[in-house]
Design a protein around this motif. Structure first.
Motif, PDB file in Angstrom:
ATOM      1  N   THR A   8      32.616  47.060  46.906  1.00 33.79           N
ATOM      2  CA  THR A   8      32.679  46.982  45.438  1.00 33.79           C
ATOM      3  C   THR A   8      31.366  47.459  44.842  1.00 33.79           C
ATOM      4  OG1 THR A   8      32.055  44.665  45.677  1.00 33.79           O
ATOM      5  CG2 THR A   8      34.360  45.113  45.167  1.00 33.79           C
ATOM      6  N   VAL A  21      41.480  50.737  33.891  1.00 37.65           N
ATOM      7  CA  VAL A  21      42.627  49.960  34.361  1.00 37.65           C
ATOM      8  C   VAL A  21      42.851  48.767  33.432  1.00 37.65           C
ATOM      9  CG1 VAL A  21      43.487  48.498  36.233  1.00 37.65           C
ATOM     10  CG2 VAL A  21      42.427  50.683  36.768  1.00 37.65           C
ATOM     11  N   ALA A  24      44.436  49.978  30.265  1.00 38.35           N
ATOM     12  CA  ALA A  24      45.844  50.326  30.476  1.00 38.35           C
ATOM     13  C   ALA A  24      46.692  49.056  30.543  1.00 38.35           C
ATOM     14  CB  ALA A  24      45.991  51.143  31.764  1.00 38.35           C
ATOM     15  N   LEU A  25      46.177  48.020  31.191  1.00 39.42           N
ATOM     16  CA  LEU A  25      46.931  46.759  31.272  1.00 39.42           C
ATOM     17  C   LEU A  25      47.077  46.125  29.895  1.00 39.42           C
ATOM     18  CD1 LEU A  25      45.545  45.280  34.614  1.00 39.42           C
ATOM     19  CD2 LEU A  25      47.873  46.048  34.152  1.00 39.42           C
ATOM     20  N   LEU A  28      49.816  47.787  28.172  1.00 39.19           N
ATOM     21  CA  LEU A  28      51.104  47.349  28.712  1.00 39.19           C
ATOM     22  C   LEU A  28      51.450  45.914  28.293  1.00 39.19           C
ATOM     23  CD1 LEU A  28      50.874  48.792  32.355  1.00 39.19           C
ATOM     24  CD2 LEU A  28      52.447  49.539  30.575  1.00 39.19           C
ATOM     25  N   TYR A  30      49.341  43.123  28.834  1.00 34.93           N
ATOM     26  CA  TYR A  30      48.688  42.079  29.636  1.00 34.93           C
ATOM     27  C   TYR A  30      47.297  41.770  29.079  1.00 34.93           C
ATOM     28  CZ  TYR A  30      52.565  42.947  32.692  1.00 34.93           C
ATOM     29  OH  TYR A  30      53.832  43.083  33.180  1.00 34.93           O
ATOM     30  N   ALA A  32      46.027  38.969  28.964  1.00 33.13           N
ATOM     31  CA  ALA A  32      45.413  37.889  29.744  1.00 33.13           C
ATOM     32  C   ALA A  32      44.431  38.422  30.791  1.00 33.13           C
ATOM     33  CB  ALA A  32      46.496  37.052  30.428  1.00 33.13           C
ATOM     34  N   VAL A  33      44.550  39.718  31.118  1.00 31.93           N
ATOM     35  CA  VAL A  33      43.637  40.299  32.100  1.00 31.93           C
ATOM     36  C   VAL A  33      42.350  40.673  31.378  1.00 31.93           C
ATOM     37  CG1 VAL A  33      43.281  42.128  33.789  1.00 31.93           C
ATOM     38  CG2 VAL A  33      45.559  41.156  33.483  1.00 31.93           C
ATOM     39  N   LYS A  34      41.297  39.888  31.621  1.00 32.57           N
ATOM     40  CA  LYS A  34      40.072  40.053  30.849  1.00 32.57           C
ATOM     41  C   LYS A  34      39.186  41.161  31.397  1.00 32.57           C
ATOM     42  CE  LYS A  34      41.141  37.002  27.913  1.00 32.57           C
ATOM     43  NZ  LYS A  34      41.755  37.572  26.703  1.00 32.57           N
ATOM     44  N   ASP A  35      39.152  41.283  32.703  1.00 28.52           N
ATOM     45  CA  ASP A  35      38.225  42.256  33.292  1.00 28.52           C
ATOM     46  C   ASP A  35      38.792  42.736  34.627  1.00 28.52           C
ATOM     47  OD1 ASP A  35      35.793  43.713  33.386  1.00 28.52           O
ATOM     48  OD2 ASP A  35      35.003  42.278  34.836  1.00 28.52           O
ATOM     49  N   VAL A  36      38.533  43.991  34.932  1.00 25.20           N
ATOM     50  CA  VAL A  36      38.980  44.556  36.204  1.00 25.20           C
ATOM     51  C   VAL A  36      37.804  45.278  36.851  1.00 25.20           C
ATOM     52  CG1 VAL A  36      40.555  46.187  37.326  1.00 25.20           C
ATOM     53  CG2 VAL A  36      41.342  44.887  35.348  1.00 25.20           C
ATOM     54  N   ARG A  37      37.616  45.032  38.140  1.00 25.08           N
ATOM     55  CA  ARG A  37      36.649  45.809  38.919  1.00 25.08           C
ATOM     56  C   ARG A  37      37.417  46.486  40.039  1.00 25.08           C
ATOM     57  NH1 ARG A  37      31.510  46.324  37.001  1.00 25.08           N
ATOM     58  NH2 ARG A  37      30.590  46.291  39.077  1.00 25.08           N
ATOM     59  N   GLN A  38      37.196  47.777  40.202  1.00 26.36           N
ATOM     60  CA  GLN A  38      37.900  48.476  41.259  1.00 26.36           C
ATOM     61  C   GLN A  38      36.974  48.756  42.425  1.00 26.36           C
ATOM     62  OE1 GLN A  38      40.272  51.823  40.096  1.00 26.36           O
ATOM     63  NE2 GLN A  38      40.857  52.284  42.191  1.00 26.36           N
ATOM     64  N   GLY A  39      37.517  48.664  43.623  1.00 23.13           N
ATOM     65  CA  GLY A  39      36.712  48.938  44.808  1.00 23.13           C
ATOM     66  C   GLY A  39      37.528  49.632  45.872  1.00 23.13           C
ATOM     67  N   LYS A  40      36.934  49.747  47.050  1.00 23.10           N
ATOM     68  CA  LYS A  40      37.626  50.369  48.181  1.00 23.10           C
ATOM     69  C   LYS A  40      37.859  49.315  49.248  1.00 23.10           C
ATOM     70  CE  LYS A  40      34.339  53.371  48.268  1.00 23.10           C
ATOM     71  NZ  LYS A  40      33.394  54.386  48.768  1.00 23.10           N
TER      72      LYS A  40
ATOM     73  N   TYR B  41      41.175  48.313  46.147  1.00 16.58           N
ATOM     74  CA  TYR B  41      40.893  46.899  46.004  1.00 16.58           C
ATOM     75  C   TYR B  41      40.581  46.645  44.531  1.00 16.58           C
ATOM     76  CZ  TYR B  41      37.904  42.732  46.467  1.00 16.58           C
ATOM     77  OH  TYR B  41      37.326  41.499  46.327  1.00 16.58           O
ATOM     78  N   GLU B  43      39.687  43.575  41.591  1.00 13.71           N
ATOM     79  CA  GLU B  43      39.421  42.194  41.210  1.00 13.71           C
ATOM     80  C   GLU B  43      39.793  42.044  39.742  1.00 13.71           C
ATOM     81  OE1 GLU B  43      35.693  41.018  44.148  1.00 13.71           O
ATOM     82  OE2 GLU B  43      35.397  41.145  41.986  1.00 13.71           O
TER      83      GLU B  43
END
Lengths: 87, 87
Positions: A8, A21, A24-25, A28, A30, A32-40, B41, B43
């Motif tokens: 991450t 992301v 985009a949520l 759509l 959502y 309720a989704v406050k934060d997104v972190r993307q990783g591998k 991945y 979060e």
């Protein structure tokens, strides 16, 4: 033996992919989704005698190839496929 | 509440990225790494009252946006940040 490596971005590094992301949520519906972190995510099938050895090999692979230590951090989980693991 | 979403290619789908990582590791001397599968991945920080609600929202997000259900499968873990979670 299977090792899972999660890479991450460090918390201080801006994550534009995750931000997109999250937006985009929200679009759509959502909110309720406050934060997104993307990783591998990597699953390594390692020929090792002990979970400790598998973890050491996975950590070296992460340091040298899978993660960029300047901006990324990683976490490793080792799953002993058959034998009861001590560590 | 934090939900982790792991997206991987289905086992029947060829993973060229993972194959290249495995070959690179062999070149670096890590012959013990037999196979590599690469995935994504995420979060998600979700404003939910229960772990079940967070899991439901994360599953919908994965179905609609994070994963391509034709070639990918996903797994969700919910980590209750403060309260003792029942599920």
């Amino acid at each position: 033996m299977r090792a899972r490596v999660f890479v991450t971005l460090k918390p201080s590094v801006f994550d534009p992919q995750g931000t997109m992301v999250a937006e985009a949520l929200h679009t759509l519906g959502y909110a309720a989704v406050k934060d997104v972190r993307q990783g591998k995510y990597f699953e390594l099938e390692i020929d090792a005698r002990t979970p400790d050895e598998a973890r050491r090999i996975a950590a070296e692979a992460a340091d040298k190839l899978l993660a960029n230590p300047v901006i990324e951090s990683y976490r490793i989980e080792v799953e002993a496929s058959s034998a009861g693991a001590a560590a």
